[in-house]
Design an enzyme around this catalytic site. Structure first.
Site, PDB file in Angstrom:
ATOM      1  N   HIS A  61       4.329   6.126  52.196  1.00  0.00           N
ATOM      2  CA  HIS A  61       4.094   4.770  52.758  1.00  0.00           C
ATOM      3  C   HIS A  61       4.646   3.573  52.004  1.00  0.00           C
ATOM      4  CE1 HIS A  61       0.661   6.796  54.865  1.00  0.00           C
ATOM      5  NE2 HIS A  61       1.436   6.490  56.007  1.00  0.00           N
TER       6      HIS A  61
ATOM      7  N   LYS B  43      -8.617   1.567   2.507  1.00  0.00           N
ATOM      8  CA  LYS B  43      -7.847   0.884   1.523  1.00  0.00           C
ATOM      9  C   LYS B  43      -7.495  -0.709   1.723  1.00  0.00           C
ATOM     10  CE  LYS B  43      -3.608   2.733   3.840  1.00  0.00           C
ATOM     11  NZ  LYS B  43      -2.674   3.676   3.753  1.00  0.00           N
ATOM     12  N   THR B  44      -7.449  -1.147   3.090  1.00  0.00           N
ATOM     13  CA  THR B  44      -7.190  -2.554   3.194  1.00  0.00           C
ATOM     14  C   THR B  44      -8.589  -3.111   4.077  1.00  0.00           C
ATOM     15  OG1 THR B  44      -6.342  -1.999   5.612  1.00  0.00           O
ATOM     16  CG2 THR B  44      -5.083  -2.220   3.611  1.00  0.00           C
TER      17      THR B  44
ATOM     18  N   ASP C 181       4.858  16.106  72.345  1.00  0.00           N
ATOM     19  CA  ASP C 181       6.017  15.296  72.917  1.00  0.00           C
ATOM     20  C   ASP C 181       7.294  15.176  71.598  1.00  0.00           C
ATOM     21  OD1 ASP C 181       4.652  13.638  71.043  1.00  0.00           O
ATOM     22  OD2 ASP C 181       4.395  11.944  72.661  1.00  0.00           O
TER      23      ASP C 181
ATOM     24  N   ARG D 222       5.647   9.290  65.706  1.00  0.00           N
ATOM     25  CA  ARG D 222       6.368  10.563  65.244  1.00  0.00           C
ATOM     26  C   ARG D 222       7.602  10.611  66.366  1.00  0.00           C
ATOM     27  NH1 ARG D 222       5.660  12.866  60.884  1.00  0.00           N
ATOM     28  NH2 ARG D 222       3.641  11.884  60.797  1.00  0.00           N
TER      29      ARG D 222
ATOM     30  N   LYS E  35      19.394   4.598  51.155  1.00  0.00           N
ATOM     31  CA  LYS E  35      19.622   2.930  51.488  1.00  0.00           C
ATOM     32  C   LYS E  35      18.046   2.658  51.859  1.00  0.00           C
ATOM     33  CE  LYS E  35      22.426  -0.107  52.398  1.00  0.00           C
ATOM     34  NZ  LYS E  35      23.470   0.039  53.792  1.00  0.00           N
ATOM     35  N   HIS E  36      17.949   1.564  51.150  1.00  0.00           N
ATOM     36  CA  HIS E  36      16.436   0.874  51.287  1.00  0.00           C
ATOM     37  C   HIS E  36      15.163   1.923  51.054  1.00  0.00           C
ATOM     38  CE1 HIS E  36      18.349  -2.907  52.418  1.00  0.00           C
ATOM     39  NE2 HIS E  36      18.859  -2.195  53.525  1.00  0.00           N
TER      40      HIS E  36
ATOM     41  N   THR F 116       0.850  -1.197  -0.094  1.00  0.00           N
ATOM     42  CA  THR F 116       0.121   0.039   0.017  1.00  0.00           C
ATOM     43  C   THR F 116       0.794   1.307  -0.101  1.00  0.00           C
ATOM     44  OG1 THR F 116      -0.106   0.085   2.382  1.00  0.00           O
ATOM     45  CG2 THR F 116      -1.650  -1.152   1.436  1.00  0.00           C
ATOM     46  N   GLY F 117       0.318   2.200  -0.647  1.00  0.00           N
ATOM     47  CA  GLY F 117       0.888   3.637  -0.389  1.00  0.00           C
ATOM     48  C   GLY F 117       2.441   3.771  -0.292  1.00  0.00           C
ATOM     49  N   GLY F 118       2.833   4.259   0.631  1.00  0.00           N
ATOM     50  CA  GLY F 118       4.426   4.694   0.865  1.00  0.00           C
ATOM     51  C   GLY F 118       5.163   3.340   0.803  1.00  0.00           C
TER      52      GLY F 118
ATOM     53  N   ASN G   4       6.574   7.559  59.397  1.00  0.00           N
ATOM     54  CA  ASN G   4       6.633   8.785  59.972  1.00  0.00           C
ATOM     55  C   ASN G   4       7.827   9.482  59.753  1.00  0.00           C
ATOM     56  OD1 ASN G   4       3.843   9.356  61.091  1.00  0.00           O
ATOM     57  ND2 ASN G   4       4.081   7.974  62.476  1.00  0.00           N
TER      58      ASN G   4
END
Length: 537
Positions: A537, A68-69, A491, A451, A274-275, A36-38, A431
């Site tokens: 988290h 076309k197809t 605290d 915390r 780290k981790h 087809t085409g190009g 936290n």
């Protein structure tokens, strides 16, 4: 019908890579080429004899190539079951010839979107005939071969296919059309319709590296990259040396890159992870200075860590990094002297990203849970405004996003340290408590169930760092402390006071805010509220 001889091939591709070589090999085996085409033009320009699709169907290509197809003489030739008397009778009655091979790759939809084309152009790059032929050929893979990947072209140069090959080609073909439709549906949902969370969310991923194992040796794993336009990151980085990346390497390197990207427009900055938690972060006059300060924050955790920097690596920084065992180094670039030093560390993985991602970019994050997925927008906020990370120059004033809640205002240096600590805390598991002083982390407390314990752990780490370095006092003395969410009680704040902090930055919003503010005033602290939390988290 294990091995089938290819007598007729239909070739229609947008990406012309390898198509002339394939067609030449097929023609040498006496295969009739339909195109087809190009694609037909490219084959003729190469001196090949090609039959136009309009000659096969008896209809011209029409409507600017949209039709076309999509014709029984194409799809009948693809879908007819060989050896089925009824199907073969229909083929004979309607003069439909069998097609044994289809070679198709689809209109460049993703590339058209990526280059910022207008809506009309994007719509015109939605392929219809191509996916239809792919699906027809793949469904009838017992008899028909479908190629959608140029890497597979050499497999059919001999003009024969086996059933095993055709099954493999069919699986790849359906994966290709599924990914294509996923990109289109995502564009319609997000870009065209402006939906944040569409009713159906399609994720299209392509496997990259197969990994040795997952988080643990008994888990299998692989890396998958997004098939559509994406932000360059760890998955797209160039690995210059070292062993293959592991699952944990990918995860930790990504965490390091995301954090250092917050400073992409700032001074030289180094991050050690780290981790998936930062154990040291610092900015400095030079990259070497920044790395030295980040390393001093936690020399124990830095061993076997992941390092990311926001500047191309130089010799001075590389000398420090290579003085201890390091798993992965991520950087936007590196000079020749740095590369030579790293080359001596054969197992160290060096990843060059050629830039840093935009921390303010939009996007979705997904997490699998039992029976489904949780999906949320990226945490791209800094102080009160999503999509606007902290800017250490712009935000060095009280007002607007930052609210002063104590009697004492922070000094300019305290405020700069508050903003630095706040930026880092966004990337620490909740936290999260982060102490910072003079553009460097002093102590990091991560992932605790309350915390108060995070504040104590971060202070203990700062004292341990001082003991190891021989400093007279830990760097928490005179530091700023950031909390990723509000202090539910006084605290945690008092633990920071005990550690020597003089300024606090936190979201606010607790029912006990007044109690916490009173404790800060009594201790002579300066405290600002951001109005935005950063749980991770």
């Amino acid at each position: 019908m294990d091995q089938i001889k290819i007598s007729r091939a239909l070739l229609s591709v947008s990406d012309k890579t390898g198509i002339v070589e394939l067609a030449t090999a097929l023609a040498a085996q006496g295969v009739e080429l339909v195109s087809t085409g190009g694609t037909a033009t490219a084959l003729r320009d190469a001196g090949l004899s090609v039959r136009d699709i309009s000659d096969l169907t008896g209809f011209p290509e029409m409507m600017d190539g949209r039709v076309k197809t999509l014709h029984p003489k194409v799809h009948g030739g693809l879908l007819a079951v060989r050896g089925n008397a009824e199907h073969e009778a229909s083929m004979a009655e309607h003069e439909i010839g069998p097609i044994d091979l289809v070679v198709v790759n689809l209109y460049p939809f993703a590339q058209t979107v990526a280059r910022g084309a207008d809506r009309e152009t994007i719509i015109e790059n939605i392929d219809i005939g191509g996916p239809s032929m792919v699906r027809s050929a793949a469904k009838n893979h017992e008899s028909v071969a479908i190629l959608t990947d140029p890497a597979d072209y050499p497999l059919v140069h001999g003009a024969t296919t086996t059933l095993e090959q055709r099954r493999t080609f069919a699986a790849k073909a359906y994966a290709a059309t599924a990914a294509y439709d996923s990109m289109i549906s995502s564009w319609f949902a997000f870009a065209d319709q402006g939906e944040a969370f569409p009713e159906t969310l399609n994720l299209s991923l392509k496997r990259g590296a197969s990994l040795r194992y997952g988080e643990n040796p008994h888990q299998s794993a692989a890396f998958y990259a997004a098939t559509g336009p994406s932000t360059p990151g760890i998955g797209q980085a160039r690995q210059l040396q070292g062993k293959e990346l592991s699952y944990n390497n990918y995860n930790d390197a990504d965490a390091a890159l995301e954090l250092v990207s917050e400073f992409r427009d700032g001074p030289p900055t180094a991050v050690i992870v780290k981790h998936a938690n930062p154990c040291g972060v610092a900015s400095g006059a030079t990259l070497a200075d920044a790395y030295a300060a980040a390393f001093a924050c936690d020399t124990v955790s830095a061993f076997g860590g992941i390092i990311a920097v926001n500047r191309p690596l130089d010799r001075a920084t590389a000398e420090q990094i290579t003085s201890i065992f390091t798993e992965v180094v991520v950087a936007p670039g590196a000079d020749e002297e740095a590369l030579a030093l790293f080359a001596a560390k054969k197992n160290l993985r060096l990843l060059l990203t050629d830039g840093l991602p935009d921390p303010a970019r939009n996007g979705l994050m997904a997490k699998a849970i039992t029976g489904g997925w949780l999906v949320q927008s990226r945490d791209n906020g800094g102080i009160g405004i999503p999509g606007r990370p902290v800017n250490l120059q712009r935000d060095l004033t009280i007002g607007g996003d930052l609210k002063l809640v104590t009697q004492r205002e922070p000094t300019p240096q305290e405020l700069a340290d508050c903003l630095f600590a706040w930026t880092v805390a966004k990337h620490v598991k909740s936290n999260a408590i982060v102490y910072a002083k003079d553009g460097s982390t002093a102590g990091v407390g991560a992932g605790q169930m309350n915390r108060l314990e995070s504040a104590r752990i971060a202070a203990w780490k700062a004292k341990d760092a001082a003991d190891k370095a021989g400093w007279a006092t830990p760097r928490t003395i005179g530091s700023a402390v950031a909390s990723d969410a509000f202090f539910p009680f006084a605290d945690g704040l008092l633990a920071a006071v005990e550690a020597g902090a003089t300024a606090v930055i936190q979201p606010g919003g607790s029912i006990r805010d007044e109690e916490v503010i009173a404790a800060a005033d009594e201790a002579g602290l300066a405290m600002v509220f951001t109005g935005m939390r950063h749980f991770r988290h």
